[in-house]
Design an enzyme around this catalytic site. Structure first.
Site, mmCIF file in Angstrom:
data_model
loop_
_atom_site.group_PDB
_atom_site.id
_atom_site.type_symbol
_atom_site.label_atom_id
_atom_site.label_comp_id
_atom_site.label_asym_id
_atom_site.label_seq_id
_atom_site.Cartn_x
_atom_site.Cartn_y
_atom_site.Cartn_z
ATOM 1 N N THR B 53 0.868 -1.171 0.000
ATOM 2 C CA THR B 53 0.000 0.000 0.000
ATOM 3 C C THR B 53 0.904 1.220 0.000
ATOM 4 O O THR B 53 1.899 1.276 0.726
ATOM 5 C CB THR B 53 -1.009 -0.018 1.168
ATOM 6 O OG1 THR B 53 -1.852 1.134 1.036
ATOM 7 C CG2 THR B 53 -0.353 -0.023 2.541
ATOM 8 N N GLU B 54 0.587 2.183 -0.883
ATOM 9 C CA GLU B 54 1.558 3.248 -1.155
ATOM 10 C C GLU B 54 1.765 4.194 0.022
ATOM 11 O O GLU B 54 2.716 4.962 0.033
ATOM 12 C CB GLU B 54 1.201 4.019 -2.429
ATOM 13 C CG GLU B 54 -0.139 4.719 -2.429
ATOM 14 C CD GLU B 54 -1.212 3.865 -3.084
ATOM 15 O OE1 GLU B 54 -1.166 2.627 -2.972
ATOM 16 O OE2 GLU B 54 -2.118 4.466 -3.700
ATOM 17 N N ASN B 55 0.879 4.142 1.021
ATOM 18 C CA ASN B 55 1.124 4.953 2.212
ATOM 19 C C ASN B 55 2.111 4.277 3.165
ATOM 20 O O ASN B 55 2.233 4.689 4.310
ATOM 21 C CB ASN B 55 -0.189 5.317 2.911
ATOM 22 C CG ASN B 55 -1.049 4.117 3.234
ATOM 23 O OD1 ASN B 55 -1.177 3.213 2.419
ATOM 24 N ND2 ASN B 55 -1.626 4.089 4.412
#
Lengths: 231, 215
Positions: B53-55
């Site tokens: 997940t890019e966060n």
């Protein structure tokens, strides 16, 4: 004694932020948002600010509260439009705030470049799209790139989990997000943490942001907030 | 020979299962916000797939419920999630280095339109009153080794979303390799659109309803 100051109050931590400053504000949605520092900044009164953050505020807390108080001239962010970003929406639609939309990876890398002393860099993101228009383009090894410039902050306000008295920081889960990058990219980095421990009690192998990037630390109470989509 | 493996158009869950089937064992995968998130529910036990997940997390687990909800642990859609054993956290610049640097194997994204040549439009309808918001879409589009799009083939007005040229603002150029829709799966790229599989529709009818040559 290190150069990092551990301050007793949030108000002392945000003292001196000038009108017109560029302020990097950590957080992804509400995770990692430095709520107390932003509330302190609202009390402190600095205005005409340029804010760099992933989003443009949620509900009426944190960054949204700063926007609502009318202190922000411009926002650079990747994703202003969320289900609960009505404060920003209203300001934007009535022409009271400027917006520069930056792809999320370029936003992070532009701050990384600022912190690392890189003058500019070529990124493949946004090539051939409206957000790449007007930018210098180059083909390197057969791939197209656009030139991106650093984003440097006068101040960074970040939320971390724990600090030692030298300003070394550790974070918690996905609340880390932009914090470590923003800490490197501002002239003055201010971190709020829920615990300050004596120097020597953080595992040096586990330090995420070394204290050299942190100028001021303030301890705040852990805040319980609801999250979007919680069920 | 194109296979027709269903007598009807796929439901969103059936489509998610078809995408999950094509994700290689052990792949590092980013699932975009919305429909693509469903793919996680259809990965077989023991697939070894690691979700990014890019966060800032690898080996993300399913959505959190009840006491599991932790405001410091969310996915890119800001929905509370869980961590699996072997999870790791990292900052945003590292997270996007994983994409841009070509380390992710597969990214699954939604789309407004995809061109036969793999151009993607999924961030902006171009409507003058829309507040532009790109998030990580442009980075994801050009980042993974393979970009899969998951969408309905026709919009609510019945217009095809697989098109000769995108009319909406682009997210990325020539970046999509495969398009999974409720009625067919296509390979797209420099050679144009190729039908791989159909669901409840004949290739001939598909050809009539699309405004581009299929091979």
């Amino acid at each position: 004694m290190s150069r990092t100051e551990v301050l007793e109050s949030v108000d002392a931590a945000v003292a001196g932020i000038e009108d017109g400053s560029t302020v990097l504000v950590g957080g992804f949605g509400l995770a990692g948002m430095p709520f107390d520092l932003i509330d302190g900044l609202i009390r402190q009164g600095a205005t005409d600010l340029t804010i760099v953050s992933n989003n443009a505020g949620n509900g009426e807390v944190g960054l949204a509260a700063l926007l609502k108080a009318g202190r922000v001239r411009k926002v650079l962010c990747s994703f202003p439009r969320q289900s609960d970003s009505y404060v920003f929406d209203e300001l934007y639609r009535t022409g009271r705030i400027e917006l520069e939309v930056v792809p999320q990876g370029n936003l992070a890398e532009r701050m990384r470049a600022a912190g690392a002393g890189i003058g500019a860099f070529f990124s493949p993101t946004a090539v051939g799209t409206p957000l790449g228009e007007g930018k210098e383009q180059r083909t390197i090894d057969g791939r197209d790139y656009v030139l991106e410039y650093p984003i440097k902050g006068d101040y960074a306000l970040i939320g971390a989990h724990r600090a030692d008295e030298m300003g070394n920081l550790v974070y918690r889960k996905t609340a880390r997000n932009f914090g470590p990058v923003m800490a490197t990219a501002a002239a003055t980095t201010i971190a709020q943490v829920t615990e300050v421990v004596p120097t020597g009690s953080l595992d040096p192998e586990a330090v995420v942001t070394p204290g050299i990037f942190v100028d001021r630390v303030v301890r705040v109470d852990a805040r319980h907030y609801t999250v979007q989509g919680a069920r | 020979m194109v296979s027709t493996s269903s007598t009807h158009a796929l439901t969103p869950d059936e489509l998610a299962a078809i995408v999950a089937r094509d994700i290689p064992q052990g792949a590092y995968v980013n699932l975009g916000i919305g429909q693509p998130t469903k793919v996680a529910d259809h990965l077989p036990e023991g697939s070894g797939v690691v979700l990014h997940t890019e966060n800032g997390m690898l080996n993300m687990g399913p959505a959190a419920t009840g006491d599991q909800v932790d405001p410091d642990l969310t996915n890119a859609g800001k929905v509370p999630v869980t961590e699996l054993p072997g999870a790791s956290y990292f900052h945003h610049a590292d997270s996007f280095a994983m994409m841009r640097g070509g380390h992710l194997d597969v990214c699954v994204l939604g789309a407004f339109q995809v061109s036969a040549y793999g151009d993607l439009a999924n961030w902006h309808t171009g409507a003058p009153d829309a507040i532009p918001a790109v998030g990580g879409a442009m980075d994801l589009a050009i980042g993974a080794k393979q970009v899969f799009v998951m969408m309905t083939l026709f919009d609510k007005q019945g217009r095809p979303k697989l098109v000769p040229t995108c009319t909406y603002p682009l997210t990325g150029v020539g970046c999509v390799s495969r398009v999974y829709t409720d009625v067919a799966v296509f390979d797209v790229g420099v050679d144009g659109a190729v039908v791989r599989e159909t669901f409840g529709i004949e290739v001939g009818e598909l050809q009539e309803r699309l405004e581009l040559p299929l091979s």
